[in-house]
Design a protein around this motif. Structure first.
Motif, PDB file in Angstrom:
ATOM      1  N   ARG A  29       0.856  -1.188   0.000  1.00  0.00           N
ATOM      2  CA  ARG A  29       0.000   0.000   0.000  1.00  0.00           C
ATOM      3  C   ARG A  29       0.888   1.232   0.000  1.00  0.00           C
ATOM      4  O   ARG A  29       1.670   1.438   0.938  1.00  0.00           O
ATOM      5  N   LEU A  30       0.755   2.040  -1.039  1.00  0.00           N
ATOM      6  CA  LEU A  30       1.503   3.282  -1.138  1.00  0.00           C
ATOM      7  C   LEU A  30       0.647   4.440  -0.623  1.00  0.00           C
ATOM      8  O   LEU A  30      -0.572   4.446  -0.784  1.00  0.00           O
ATOM      9  N   SER A  31       1.317   5.395  -0.020  1.00  0.00           N
ATOM     10  CA  SER A  31       0.664   6.617   0.436  1.00  0.00           C
ATOM     11  C   SER A  31       1.405   7.818  -0.122  1.00  0.00           C
ATOM     12  O   SER A  31       2.615   7.763  -0.347  1.00  0.00           O
ATOM     13  N   CYS A  32       0.670   8.896  -0.338  1.00  0.00           N
ATOM     14  CA  CYS A  32       1.280  10.146  -0.808  1.00  0.00           C
ATOM     15  C   CYS A  32       0.551  11.291  -0.119  1.00  0.00           C
ATOM     16  O   CYS A  32      -0.650  11.483  -0.342  1.00  0.00           O
ATOM     17  N   ARG A  67      -6.568  -5.239  -9.892  1.00  0.00           N
ATOM     18  CA  ARG A  67      -5.533  -5.571  -8.914  1.00  0.00           C
ATOM     19  C   ARG A  67      -5.190  -4.383  -8.022  1.00  0.00           C
ATOM     20  O   ARG A  67      -4.868  -4.572  -6.843  1.00  0.00           O
ATOM     21  N   PHE A  68      -5.222  -3.177  -8.571  1.00  0.00           N
ATOM     22  CA  PHE A  68      -4.870  -1.974  -7.821  1.00  0.00           C
ATOM     23  C   PHE A  68      -6.133  -1.169  -7.527  1.00  0.00           C
ATOM     24  O   PHE A  68      -7.071  -1.139  -8.331  1.00  0.00           O
ATOM     25  N   THR A  69      -6.121  -0.482  -6.384  1.00  0.00           N
ATOM     26  CA  THR A  69      -7.223   0.400  -6.014  1.00  0.00           C
ATOM     27  C   THR A  69      -6.663   1.731  -5.534  1.00  0.00           C
ATOM     28  O   THR A  69      -5.850   1.756  -4.604  1.00  0.00           O
ATOM     29  N   TYR A 122      -3.870   7.206  -1.809  1.00  0.00           N
ATOM     30  CA  TYR A 122      -3.346   5.872  -1.542  1.00  0.00           C
ATOM     31  C   TYR A 122      -3.417   5.013  -2.806  1.00  0.00           C
ATOM     32  O   TYR A 122      -4.242   5.254  -3.689  1.00  0.00           O
ATOM     33  N   LEU A 123      -2.560   4.006  -2.850  1.00  0.00           N
ATOM     34  CA  LEU A 123      -2.636   3.013  -3.914  1.00  0.00           C
ATOM     35  C   LEU A 123      -2.464   1.641  -3.275  1.00  0.00           C
ATOM     36  O   LEU A 123      -1.371   1.303  -2.817  1.00  0.00           O
ATOM     37  N   GLN A 124      -3.545   0.892  -3.210  1.00  0.00           N
ATOM     38  CA  GLN A 124      -3.492  -0.479  -2.723  1.00  0.00           C
ATOM     39  C   GLN A 124      -3.185  -1.389  -3.901  1.00  0.00           C
ATOM     40  O   GLN A 124      -3.936  -1.407  -4.882  1.00  0.00           O
ATOM     41  N   MET A 125      -2.075  -2.107  -3.798  1.00  0.00           N
ATOM     42  CA  MET A 125      -1.619  -2.965  -4.901  1.00  0.00           C
ATOM     43  C   MET A 125      -1.654  -4.414  -4.444  1.00  0.00           C
ATOM     44  O   MET A 125      -0.936  -4.800  -3.513  1.00  0.00           O
ATOM     45  N   ASN A 126      -2.504  -5.196  -5.074  1.00  0.00           N
ATOM     46  CA  ASN A 126      -2.637  -6.621  -4.770  1.00  0.00           C
ATOM     47  C   ASN A 126      -2.201  -7.465  -5.959  1.00  0.00           C
ATOM     48  O   ASN A 126      -2.097  -6.955  -7.080  1.00  0.00           O
ATOM     49  N   SER A 127      -1.962  -8.724  -5.705  1.00  0.00           N
ATOM     50  CA  SER A 127      -1.572  -9.663  -6.772  1.00  0.00           C
ATOM     51  C   SER A 127      -0.438  -9.098  -7.614  1.00  0.00           C
ATOM     52  O   SER A 127      -0.474  -9.118  -8.848  1.00  0.00           O
ATOM     53  N   LEU A 128       0.582  -8.605  -6.941  1.00  0.00           N
ATOM     54  CA  LEU A 128       1.687  -7.943  -7.635  1.00  0.00           C
ATOM     55  C   LEU A 128       2.450  -8.921  -8.522  1.00  0.00           C
ATOM     56  O   LEU A 128       2.591 -10.113  -8.195  1.00  0.00           O
TER      57      LEU A 128
END
Length: 122
Positions: A19-22, A66-68, A79-85
């Motif tokens: 999970r990325l935050s900015c 995959r991303f939200t 935010y960027l929630q990244m799943n199934s990378l």
């Protein structure tokens, strides 16, 4: 002065999540659209996802499902929630935002963060 600071990058195995935050800070009157872009070695920077102030979202085809992307307007944070990378998601991820620093500005200026590295191992 406006700053965008990303966090949350790192090394993860394929199939994992990050999970990325900015967070935007400084002299901010309003923030319109916010977004995430990425740049892999030897490639051009590309769109990942964007979100409007009203939460309308747009995703690049490779990350759909995959991303939200989401945002907290009270915290000036996206935010960027990244799943199934996947290994092909490996890149430096940058956030940007269209920001007015004063009310009388007729348009937003576009600001970028410094980037955060995401590495996905196979």
């Amino acid at each position: 002065q406006v700053r965008l600071v990303e966090s949350g990058g790192g090394l993860v195995q394929a199939g994992g999540s990050l999970r990325l935050s900015c967070a935007a800070s400084g002299s901010i009157f309003s923030i319109n659209a916010m977004g995430w872009y990425r740049q892999a070695p030897g490639k051009q920077r590309e769109l990942v996802a964007t979100i409007g102030r009203g939460a309308t979202t747009n995703y690049a085809d490779p990350v759909k499902g995959r991303f939200t992307i989401s945002r907290d307007n009270a915290k000036n944070t996206v935010y960027l929630q990244m799943n199934s990378l996947k290994p092909e998601d490996t890149a430096v991820y940058y956030c940007n935002a269209g920001i007015k620093t004063v009310a009388i500005m007729p348009y937003e200026n576009l600001y970028w963060g410094q980037g955060t590295q995401v590495t996905v191992s196979s």
